[in-house]
Design a protein around this motif. Structure first.
Motif, PDB file in Angstrom:
ATOM      1  N   LYS A 135      -1.254  -4.699  -0.002  1.00 29.68           N
ATOM      2  CA  LYS A 135      -2.242  -4.457   1.076  1.00 29.68           C
ATOM      3  C   LYS A 135      -3.474  -5.353   0.964  1.00 29.68           C
ATOM      4  N   THR A 182     -10.543  -0.139   0.840  1.00 28.86           N
ATOM      5  CA  THR A 182     -11.292   1.114   0.640  1.00 28.86           C
ATOM      6  C   THR A 182     -11.014   1.770  -0.711  1.00 28.86           C
ATOM      7  N   ALA A 184     -11.512   0.526  -3.369  1.00 33.20           N
ATOM      8  CA  ALA A 184     -12.632   0.122  -4.231  1.00 33.20           C
ATOM      9  C   ALA A 184     -13.649   1.251  -4.359  1.00 33.20           C
ATOM     10  N   TYR A 212     -13.054   4.548  -4.225  1.00 32.19           N
ATOM     11  CA  TYR A 212     -12.513   5.575  -5.138  1.00 32.19           C
ATOM     12  C   TYR A 212     -12.511   5.048  -6.575  1.00 32.19           C
ATOM     13  N   ARG A 213     -12.240   3.767  -6.709  1.00 34.68           N
ATOM     14  CA  ARG A 213     -12.267   3.169  -8.042  1.00 34.68           C
ATOM     15  C   ARG A 213     -13.679   3.265  -8.628  1.00 34.68           C
ATOM     16  N   TYR A 250     -10.845  -3.400 -11.142  1.00 35.68           N
ATOM     17  CA  TYR A 250      -9.443  -3.679 -10.860  1.00 35.68           C
ATOM     18  C   TYR A 250      -8.542  -3.739 -12.090  1.00 35.68           C
ATOM     19  N   ALA A 261      -8.946   6.293 -10.163  1.00 35.81           N
ATOM     20  CA  ALA A 261      -9.213   6.362  -8.722  1.00 35.81           C
ATOM     21  C   ALA A 261      -8.211   7.287  -8.039  1.00 35.81           C
ATOM     22  N   SER A 262      -6.955   7.162  -8.435  1.00 35.96           N
ATOM     23  CA  SER A 262      -5.923   7.997  -7.827  1.00 35.96           C
ATOM     24  C   SER A 262      -6.214   9.471  -8.102  1.00 35.96           C
ATOM     25  N   ARG A 322     -13.220  13.022  -1.201  1.00 36.74           N
ATOM     26  CA  ARG A 322     -12.753  12.344   0.009  1.00 36.74           C
ATOM     27  C   ARG A 322     -13.733  12.555   1.157  1.00 36.74           C
ATOM     28  N   GLN A 331     -16.875   4.919   4.889  1.00 38.46           N
ATOM     29  CA  GLN A 331     -15.783   4.038   5.329  1.00 38.46           C
ATOM     30  C   GLN A 331     -15.877   3.767   6.822  1.00 38.46           C
ATOM     31  N   GLY A 388      -6.007   0.846   2.748  1.00 41.05           N
ATOM     32  CA  GLY A 388      -6.175   2.073   1.974  1.00 41.05           C
ATOM     33  C   GLY A 388      -4.938   2.940   2.041  1.00 41.05           C
ATOM     34  N   ARG A 389      -5.152   4.251   2.065  1.00 43.68           N
ATOM     35  CA  ARG A 389      -4.036   5.200   2.107  1.00 43.68           C
ATOM     36  C   ARG A 389      -4.060   6.031   3.390  1.00 43.68           C
ATOM     37  N   ILE A 448      -6.232   5.171   6.281  1.00 43.55           N
ATOM     38  CA  ILE A 448      -7.072   4.494   7.282  1.00 43.55           C
ATOM     39  C   ILE A 448      -6.546   4.800   8.693  1.00 43.55           C
ATOM     40  N   ARG A 468       1.931   7.203  -9.592  1.00 40.54           N
ATOM     41  CA  ARG A 468       0.807   7.068  -8.647  1.00 40.54           C
ATOM     42  C   ARG A 468       1.264   7.403  -7.223  1.00 40.54           C
ATOM     43  N   ARG A 493      -0.831  14.859  -2.570  1.00 37.65           N
ATOM     44  CA  ARG A 493      -2.100  15.593  -2.599  1.00 37.65           C
ATOM     45  C   ARG A 493      -2.282  16.349  -1.281  1.00 37.65           C
TER      46      ARG A 493
HETATM   47  O1   DC Z   1      -5.720   0.620  -3.105  1.00 36.37           O
HETATM   48  P1   DC Z   1      -6.167   0.917  -4.547  1.00 36.37           P
HETATM   49  O2   DC Z   1      -5.087   0.752  -5.574  1.00 36.37           O
HETATM   50  O3   DC Z   1      -7.410   0.150  -4.906  1.00 36.37           O
HETATM   51  O4   DC Z   1      -6.571   2.473  -4.528  1.00 36.37           O
HETATM   52  C1   DC Z   1      -6.874   3.182  -5.708  1.00 36.37           C
HETATM   53  C2   DC Z   1      -6.636   4.678  -5.466  1.00 36.37           C
HETATM   54  O5   DC Z   1      -7.586   5.160  -4.520  1.00 36.37           O
HETATM   55  C3   DC Z   1      -5.281   5.037  -4.893  1.00 36.37           C
HETATM   56  O6   DC Z   1      -4.340   5.332  -5.919  1.00 36.37           O
HETATM   57  C4   DC Z   1      -5.538   6.227  -4.016  1.00 36.37           C
HETATM   58  C5   DC Z   1      -7.001   6.123  -3.672  1.00 36.37           C
HETATM   59  N1   DC Z   1      -7.247   5.753  -2.266  1.00 36.37           N
HETATM   60  C6   DC Z   1      -7.236   6.770  -1.338  1.00 36.37           C
HETATM   61  O7   DC Z   1      -6.941   7.902  -1.685  1.00 36.37           O
HETATM   62  N2   DC Z   1      -7.542   6.500  -0.045  1.00 36.37           N
HETATM   63  C7   DC Z   1      -7.845   5.257   0.348  1.00 36.37           C
HETATM   64  N3   DC Z   1      -8.147   5.017   1.639  1.00 36.37           N
HETATM   65  C8   DC Z   1      -7.836   4.193  -0.582  1.00 36.37           C
HETATM   66  C9   DC Z   1      -7.506   4.487  -1.897  1.00 36.37           C
END
Ligand code: DC
Length: 226
Positions: free
Chosen positions: A13, A31, A33, A35-36, A88, A96-97, A106, A113, A126-127, A129, A177, A184
């Motif tokens: 992505k 995005t 980043a 959560y990280r 990273y 982050a996860s 969230r 965001q 992201g996950r 968006i 992951r 979730r």
């Molecule tokens: O895309 P990434 O690997 O940098 O994301 C790290 C963690 O952040 C991913 O495992 C889940 C979470 N995340 C999320 O829940 N929602 C998003 N929009 C982006 C990332």
């Protein structure tokens, strides 16, 4: 125009998001980043992820920002300090996860965001968006690849940096992951109904970007000739 790219860890992505944005002259924001940054700072302060009040307090006093860097890539700032490269690592990805599964965390990041994307002409990856943050995004992509392929890509990336890791362990972590991000309760990773599904297994980065660009062009020509 807002372009959403969602998909599992390691699906490419960020890499294709960056290239797509460059080709279109858009801004790219990953995005994950955010959560990280929260997972990283909480771990540094020794805050357990079960302690929601302390996590919320941390978020209240944390200044997060994503800005365009000198080479066009985004840079992540935590309390005014640029920490992009620190965020990273595989470890911070796992943090982050875990932290992203907490509904209160969230909720706190939704508005930021939306603000980051609201200037328009942006590619956000992201996950959630296309499902939660920008359900009316102009174009949505769901980028996928097999866990083995995603682990292999990550392994090659680490190898190129001189870091040697066990491929089987990486594959396990990627699968773990996926389970965490997809199962979730709040905003789980899933394909939006109107997202274009792209399986990047066996495709080069350029091929994926080309596919996406042709969808963007289709969309733009439909707008000009409704
Ligand atoms: O895309 P990434 O690997 O940098 O994301 C790290 C963690 O952040 C991913 O495992 C889940 C979470 N995340 C999320 O829940 N929602 C998003 N929009 C982006 C990332």
């Amino acid at each position: 125009m807002i372009i959403a790219i969602d998909g599992p860890a390691g699906s490419g992505k960020s890499t294709v998001g960056k290239l797509l944005a460059e080709k279109l002259g858009f801004i790219h924001i990953s995005t994950g980043a955010l959560y990280r940054a929260i997972g990283w700072k909480a771990a540094r302060e020794g805050i357990p992820f079960t302690d929601i009040p302390r996590l919320l307090d941390l978020m209240k006093r944390t200044q997060l920002d994503i800005r365009r860097g000198k080479n066009g890539s985004y840079e992540v700032y935590v309390d005014g300090v640029e920490v992009t490269s620190v965020l990273y690592s595989q470890e911070v990805g796992n943090l982050a996860s875990a932290v992203s599964a907490i509904p209160e965390v969230r909720d706190n990041l939704v508005q930021l965001q939306r603000d980051l994307g609201s200037k328009g002409n942006v590619v956000l990856d992201g996950r959630d968006i296309g499902t939660v943050i920008f359900p009316d995004a102009d174009i949505k992509f769901y980028l996928d690849a097999s866990p083995e392929e995603r682990a292999k890509r990550r392994w090659l990336e680490l190898q190129s940096k001189g870091i040697s890791v066990d491929l089987d362990k990486l594959t396990e972590e990627i699968i773990q992951r996926d389970v965490q991000d997809m199962s979730r309760a709040v905003a789980p990773l899933k394909k939006a109904k109107d997202a274009i599904y792209i399986d990047s297994t066996g495709l080069s980065i350029e091929e994926v970007v080309e596919k996406m660009l042709s969808e963007v062009e289709k969309k733009l020509s439909m707008r000009c000739n409704p």
